[in-house]
Write an enzyme that holds these catalytic residues in place. Structure first.
Site, mmCIF file in Angstrom:
data_model
loop_
_atom_site.group_PDB
_atom_site.id
_atom_site.type_symbol
_atom_site.label_atom_id
_atom_site.label_comp_id
_atom_site.label_asym_id
_atom_site.label_seq_id
_atom_site.Cartn_x
_atom_site.Cartn_y
_atom_site.Cartn_z
ATOM 1 C CG ASN A 114 6.180 -25.094 9.887
ATOM 2 O OD1 ASN A 114 6.798 -26.010 9.357
ATOM 3 N ND2 ASN A 114 5.997 -25.023 11.199
ATOM 4 C CB CYS A 155 12.768 -28.982 7.844
ATOM 5 S SG CYS A 155 11.952 -29.626 6.370
ATOM 6 C CB CYS A 174 7.859 -35.090 6.598
ATOM 7 S SG CYS A 174 8.361 -34.447 8.216
#
Length: 279
Positions: free
Chosen positions: A63, A72, A223
């Site tokens: 991140n 991810c 996301c």
């Protein structure tokens, strides 16, 4: 020293990508490198950084605050695009190792670059999402009511799919108040490892609107694991069918639920730039 880097985005979720070997040889403190390079004022700017390990292929994901994340969904598509562009791997189907397990990648097209990812199945165990089972009195964190500091009560559906996700239904998935709510839920003592918070509005049985507050990042434009978790949740609740278009602020992702609760994600990845970062 100089580090060769490339920047990609998946529906606005952006990442700096480089080879793992070059990064660790030139920079001993990788979390610090991530924080510096992802800074949008004094670095290149990104939601996260991906290091590409080879033989075997592995996505090492950070991140923007320097913390590791298991997976991810947008990042792995950008990982696949980088591997294609840099001739690291040009197979149509191949596995990629992540902290969330092995992910299967399938390239659908090159122009536009579209990738399909088998995201796996959810895990509802409280321990998997960093919640003390005693606090839930033996129940799952599904429909759990949480009172916020504002006095507002929200219902949470939380589980692990690639990483920890919490779904919150909202009248407006893109509402200005969602950032503060997302931050409070993400950092609530209930979640010992924090949680991603997905604000979902169901448009119809084949379309949902979504924006995600990501732990270690804040509000993001997209996301992939959040889209996967949200589509699975709405399907389980009977609000949508098994095939859902997830509409995001800068694009959309397609999610299919199949063979029970297995989730498949399809979406784009776009290269923004290639260059050299001055360490």
């Amino acid at each position: 020293m100089k580090l060769s880097v490339t920047k990609y985005h998946g529906c606005g979720n952006d990442f700096i990508i480089t080879g793992y070997k070059e990064a660790v040889e030139k920079y001993a403190d990788i979390p610090r490198l991530v924080r510096e390079i992802c800074d949008r004022h004094t670095g290149i700017g990104a939601d996260g950084m991906i290091l590409v390990k080879e033989d075997p292929l592995e996505m090492v994901y950070y991140n923007q605050d320097g913390s590791r994340a298991p997976m991810c969904g947008n990042g792995i598509r950008c990982f696949a695009a980088y591997c294609y562009d840099e001739f690291v791997c040009r197979e149509v189907n191949y596995p990629v190792a992540t902290l969330a397990g092995e992910m299967l990648v399938k390239r659908i097209s090159e122009d536009p670059f579209l990738v399909q990812i088998e995201m796996g199945e959810p895990d509802y165990a409280p321990e998997k999402i960093g919640v003390d089972p005693a606090l839930l009195k033996g129940e799952l964190l599904w429909g759990h009511s949480l009172k916020l500091s504002s006095g507002k009560e929200v219902k949470l559906c939380s589980f692990f799919l690639g990483t920890i996700h919490t779904i919150v239904f909202a009248d407006d998935a893109f509402g200005a108040e969602n950032e503060a709510i997302g931050r409070e839920i993400c950092h609530h003592p209930l979640f010992s490892e924090q949680t991603n918070v997905n604000f979902v509005h169901v448009a119809d049985d084949a379309h949902i609107n979504l924006q995600t507050y990501e732990r270690g990042c804040g509000m993001t434009l997209a996301c992939g694991t959040g889209a996967s978790a949200s589509a699975l949740c709405t399907y389980k609740l009977g609000l949508t069918g098994p095939s859902v278009e997830v509409r995001l602020p800068k694009g959309s992702l397609h999610i299919d639920v199949h063979d029970g609760e297995k989730v498949r994600l399809t979406g784009p990845a776009v290269r923004i730039m290639s260059g050299v970062y001055e360490l």
